[in-house]
Design a protein around this motif. Structure first.
Motif, PDB file in Angstrom:
ATOM      1  N   PRO A  31       0.918  -1.132   0.197  1.00 19.82           N
ATOM      2  CA  PRO A  31       0.032   0.083  -0.211  1.00 19.82           C
ATOM      3  C   PRO A  31       0.867   1.253  -0.090  1.00 19.82           C
ATOM      4  O   PRO A  31       2.087   1.443   0.620  1.00 19.82           O
ATOM      5  N   HIS A 162      -5.734 -10.077   2.943  1.00 16.16           N
ATOM      6  CA  HIS A 162      -4.686  -9.659   3.703  1.00 16.16           C
ATOM      7  C   HIS A 162      -4.814  -8.256   4.403  1.00 16.16           C
ATOM      8  O   HIS A 162      -4.508  -8.266   5.497  1.00 16.16           O
ATOM      9  N   TYR A 163      -5.329  -7.225   3.602  1.00 13.65           N
ATOM     10  CA  TYR A 163      -5.528  -6.074   4.294  1.00 13.65           C
ATOM     11  C   TYR A 163      -7.016  -5.720   4.612  1.00 13.65           C
ATOM     12  O   TYR A 163      -7.224  -4.865   5.162  1.00 13.65           O
TER      13      TYR A 163
END
Length: 177
Positions: A31, A162-163
């Motif tokens: 990110p 995952h996020y």
């Protein structure tokens, strides 16, 4: 049914794709990192699909050649997509990105191609096996393009998980014009 043959073909190709390479690819999609995508023809369309999904995830994603694409800088990432790895525009984008200090990833079916040689990291999509007898129902480069699309969509799913990004969050970024 032909659809079943096509799905079997794609499953066979993707089952040969290196799982560790997939994980290393995901690790590079941090990110906050700006991601540029280069591809020509149908590979370019696959790249545009991925750029859109990255935007839905909240990334800054750009398609090389579009009028709103900024200059690439160090710490940026270029994903260059080409089955042959010889497409001039894609190879040139990789060279240019490297000259500006950006990391370059190749998604290709030829690990000895000029694109692969000019990239920091290569993701091999084994869709051009010369031992095959041509029995695939998919024409021209469709095996690569569809395999690449599924590979990249799988990456989107993994990044979501995952996020902790929900579909609702992604929908909030979806075009509304």
């Amino acid at each position: 049914m032909i659809a079943e043959e096509i799905l079997n073909d794609l499953e066979r190709i993707l089952s040969k794709t290196d799982e560790k390479a997939f994980e290393r690819f995901l690790d590079r999609l941090q990110p906050g990192k700006r991601i540029f995508i280069a591809g020509a023809g149908r590979s370019g369309y696959v790249g545009k699909c991925f750029a859109m999904r990255l935007m839905h995830l909240g990334y800054e994603a750009f398609v090389v050649g579009e009028t709103n694409t900024p200059s690439i800088r160090p710490d940026d990432l270029l994903l260059a997509i080409s089955s042959s790895g010889t497409t001039d525009s894609v190879v040139n984008a990789a060279k240019k990105a490297l000259s500006h200090g950006a990391e370059t990833l190749a998604l290709t079916a030829d690990t000895s191609s000029p694109l692969a040689q000019k990239s920091d990291f290569v993701i091999y999509i084994p869709s051009n096996d010369p031992k095959e007898d041509g029995s695939s129902p998919l024409p021209l480069g469709s095996k690569f393009e569809l395999s690449a699309l599924l590979f990249l969509e799988a990456a989107v799913s993994e990044l979501m998980k995952h996020y902790g990004i929900t579909e609702e969050e992604m929908k909030s970024r979806h075009s509304n014009l």
